[in-house]
Write a protein that holds these residues in place. Structure first.
Motif, PDB file in Angstrom:
ATOM      1  N   MET A   1       0.828  -1.206   0.000  1.00 37.44           N
ATOM      2  CA  MET A   1       0.000   0.000   0.000  1.00 37.44           C
ATOM      3  C   MET A   1       0.864   1.259   0.000  1.00 37.44           C
TER       4      MET A   1
ATOM      5  N   ALA B   1      -6.658   0.156   7.450  1.00 35.78           N
ATOM      6  CA  ALA B   1      -7.005  -0.161   6.066  1.00 35.78           C
ATOM      7  C   ALA B   1      -8.088  -1.223   6.062  1.00 35.78           C
ATOM      8  N   SER B   2      -8.765  -1.329   4.935  1.00 36.17           N
ATOM      9  CA  SER B   2      -9.812  -2.350   4.815  1.00 36.17           C
ATOM     10  C   SER B   2      -9.171  -3.733   4.690  1.00 36.17           C
TER      11      SER B   2
ATOM     12  N   ASP C   1      -9.565  -6.116   2.651  1.00 36.57           N
ATOM     13  CA  ASP C   1      -9.229  -6.583   1.308  1.00 36.57           C
ATOM     14  C   ASP C   1      -7.753  -6.380   0.978  1.00 36.57           C
ATOM     15  N   ALA C   2      -7.066  -5.519   1.721  1.00 35.31           N
ATOM     16  CA  ALA C   2      -5.653  -5.277   1.457  1.00 35.31           C
ATOM     17  C   ALA C   2      -4.813  -6.512   1.737  1.00 35.31           C
TER      18      ALA C   2
ATOM     19  N   ALA D   1      -4.856  -8.918  -1.342  1.00 39.08           N
ATOM     20  CA  ALA D   1      -4.702  -8.270  -2.651  1.00 39.08           C
ATOM     21  C   ALA D   1      -3.404  -8.682  -3.327  1.00 39.08           C
TER      22      ALA D   1
ATOM     23  N   VAL E   1      -2.551  -3.378  -5.634  1.00 36.87           N
ATOM     24  CA  VAL E   1      -3.386  -2.296  -5.099  1.00 36.87           C
ATOM     25  C   VAL E   1      -3.073  -1.002  -5.849  1.00 36.87           C
TER      26      VAL E   1
ATOM     27  N   ARG F   1      -8.967   6.440  -0.741  1.00 27.09           N
ATOM     28  CA  ARG F   1      -9.720   5.357  -1.366  1.00 27.09           C
ATOM     29  C   ARG F   1      -9.003   4.868  -2.624  1.00 27.09           C
TER      30      ARG F   1
ATOM     31  N   GLU G   1      -8.164   0.785  -4.909  1.00 33.13           N
ATOM     32  CA  GLU G   1      -8.709  -0.431  -5.499  1.00 33.13           C
ATOM     33  C   GLU G   1      -7.744  -1.585  -5.237  1.00 33.13           C
ATOM     34  N   ALA G   2      -8.288  -2.734  -4.848  1.00 27.12           N
ATOM     35  CA  ALA G   2      -7.498  -3.940  -4.609  1.00 27.12           C
ATOM     36  C   ALA G   2      -7.909  -5.016  -5.603  1.00 27.12           C
TER      37      ALA G   2
ATOM     38  N   LEU H   1     -10.991  -0.330  -1.981  1.00 28.52           N
ATOM     39  CA  LEU H   1     -10.004  -0.398  -0.902  1.00 28.52           C
ATOM     40  C   LEU H   1      -9.886   0.972  -0.264  1.00 28.52           C
ATOM     41  N   TRP H   2      -9.717   1.019   1.049  1.00 28.08           N
ATOM     42  CA  TRP H   2      -9.505   2.303   1.712  1.00 28.08           C
ATOM     43  C   TRP H   2      -8.378   2.175   2.725  1.00 28.08           C
TER      44      TRP H   2
END
Length: 223
Positions: free
Chosen positions: A16, A41-42, A44-45, A48, A51, A73, A75-76, A86-87
């Motif tokens: 990230m 972080a969300s 999904d990281a 992934a 990212v 914000r 994307e993953a 993704l955030w």
């Protein structure tokens, strides 16, 4: 935390941060000088494969400061090839060196050498460029007040030819072929091209002229 989980979290964090620095560089910022601290972080990281954090996905705070936490914000992309939102919450600062005020400086006052010093600090992302040349600041005027310890930014400095109330000016009065010069005291603030009011030492009357570079004021009289 299990060792394999710790490794996964560390890899996700580095992935990230790398993506965020790439976006900063693409936006024209000095990504190498940035200090990015991930505050969360969300999930999904963690899974992934790739990212992305577009620069447009970073939400700037309403009142920015070095401690501001911003939502970024992105994307993953997972192993299945699917892209998911993704955030990340981040703090971003830059280590800067420049001139800071040693005491409160009011707007419209000539700055002296004792008003500033060189220092380093952690600057928020939104902070403007600081002044780093003392010779530029000495004798200058700020357009807004600065507190003691605060950095002095380039966009705070007024034009060098600004005339301040109470300052001595050289007046040049022209009427046809006649031309006389004398010293007077300015009654208002003015940049080059603006009107300056003063009292004529010849008759005590209040007169207005046009500010010129070099603390000069031009007065023309029609025949």
């Amino acid at each position: 935390m299990m060792p394999w989980v710790l490794v996964l979290v560390t890899l996700a964090r580095e992935q990230m941060l790398t993506a965020q620095r790439v976006s900063m560089a693409e936006a024209g910022l000095d990504a190498a000088a940035a200090q990015i601290i991930l505050k969360g972080a969300s999930a999904d990281a963690l899974a992934a494969v790739n990212v992305r954090f577009p620069w447009t996905g970073l939400a700037k705070p309403a009142a920015p400061g070095s401690e501001s936490v911003m939502m970024w914000r992105g994307e993953a992309t997972g192993a299945d090839g699917a892209a998911r939102p993704l955030w990340a919450r981040v703090q971003i600062t830059f280590r800067r060196t420049g001139l800071v005020a040693t005491r409160p400086i009011s707007a419209g006052r000539r700055i002296t050498a004792g008003d500033f010093r060189v220092s380093s600090w952690n600057a928020p992302l939104s902070q403007g460029k600081p002044l780093d040349k003392p010779e530029v600041l000495a004798g200058a005027v700020l357009t807004r007040p600065v507190m003691a310890g605060a950095p002095i930014l380039t966009d705070m400095v007024a034009t060098g030819d600004q005339i301040l109330p109470g300052e001595r000016i050289l007046v040049e009065s022209i009427a046809g072929p006649a031309r006389i010069t004398f010293d007077a005291t300015a009654e208002n603030r003015a940049n080059a091209g603006e009107r300056v009011f003063f009292r004529s030492p010849l008759n005590g009357k209040r007169v207005a002229g046009r500010a010129e570079p070099g603390h000069r004021v031009l007065v023309t009289w029609e025949n």
